[in-house]
Design a protein around this motif. Structure first.
Motif, PDB file in Angstrom:
ATOM      1  N   TRP A   1       2.410   1.647  -3.445  1.00 17.18           N
ATOM      2  CA  TRP A   1       1.398   2.095  -4.409  1.00 17.18           C
ATOM      3  C   TRP A   1       1.098   3.586  -4.240  1.00 17.18           C
ATOM      4  CZ3 TRP A   1      -0.946  -0.211  -8.473  1.00 17.18           C
ATOM      5  CH2 TRP A   1      -2.051   0.425  -9.002  1.00 17.18           C
ATOM      6  N   HIS A   2       0.942   4.006  -3.002  1.00 15.05           N
ATOM      7  CA  HIS A   2       0.575   5.394  -2.725  1.00 15.05           C
ATOM      8  C   HIS A   2       1.709   6.358  -3.072  1.00 15.05           C
ATOM      9  CE1 HIS A   2      -1.404   8.766  -0.869  1.00 15.05           C
ATOM     10  NE2 HIS A   2      -0.370   8.958  -0.057  1.00 15.05           N
ATOM     11  N   HIS A   3       2.945   6.002  -2.736  1.00 14.82           N
ATOM     12  CA  HIS A   3       4.088   6.891  -2.943  1.00 14.82           C
ATOM     13  C   HIS A   3       4.850   6.608  -4.237  1.00 14.82           C
ATOM     14  CE1 HIS A   3       3.745   8.830   0.924  1.00 14.82           C
ATOM     15  NE2 HIS A   3       3.558   7.633   1.476  1.00 14.82           N
TER      16      HIS A   3
ATOM     17  N   SER B   1       0.828  -1.197   0.000  1.00 14.22           N
ATOM     18  CA  SER B   1       0.000   0.000   0.000  1.00 14.22           C
ATOM     19  C   SER B   1       0.871   1.259   0.000  1.00 14.22           C
ATOM     20  CB  SER B   1      -0.921  -0.005   1.216  1.00 14.22           C
ATOM     21  OG  SER B   1      -1.601   1.206   1.331  1.00 14.22           O
TER      22      SER B   1
END
Length: 54
Positions: A19-21, A16
């Motif tokens: 994916w976010h960064h 996660s």
């Protein structure tokens, strides 16, 4: 069983984060570390077999 649940939650958290960064370089590094940890853990019980590989 509890250890696997926590490990799964940790892996989900790392993916996660990646994916976010957009930090995709983290994923192969984590997979290699998990592979090395698995080899170390399983080689403790089969040391003579590992010595023949090297």
């Amino acid at each position: 069983m509890r250890l696997l649940r926590h490990l799964g939650r940790l892996l989900k958290e790392i993916l996660s984060f990646a994916w976010h960064h957009k930090a995709w370089w983290i994923v192969p590094m984590v997979l290699i570390l998990l592979l090395l940890a698995g080899i170390i853990i399983f080689s403790q019980s089969s040391a003579p077999f590992i010595y023949t590989l090297f």
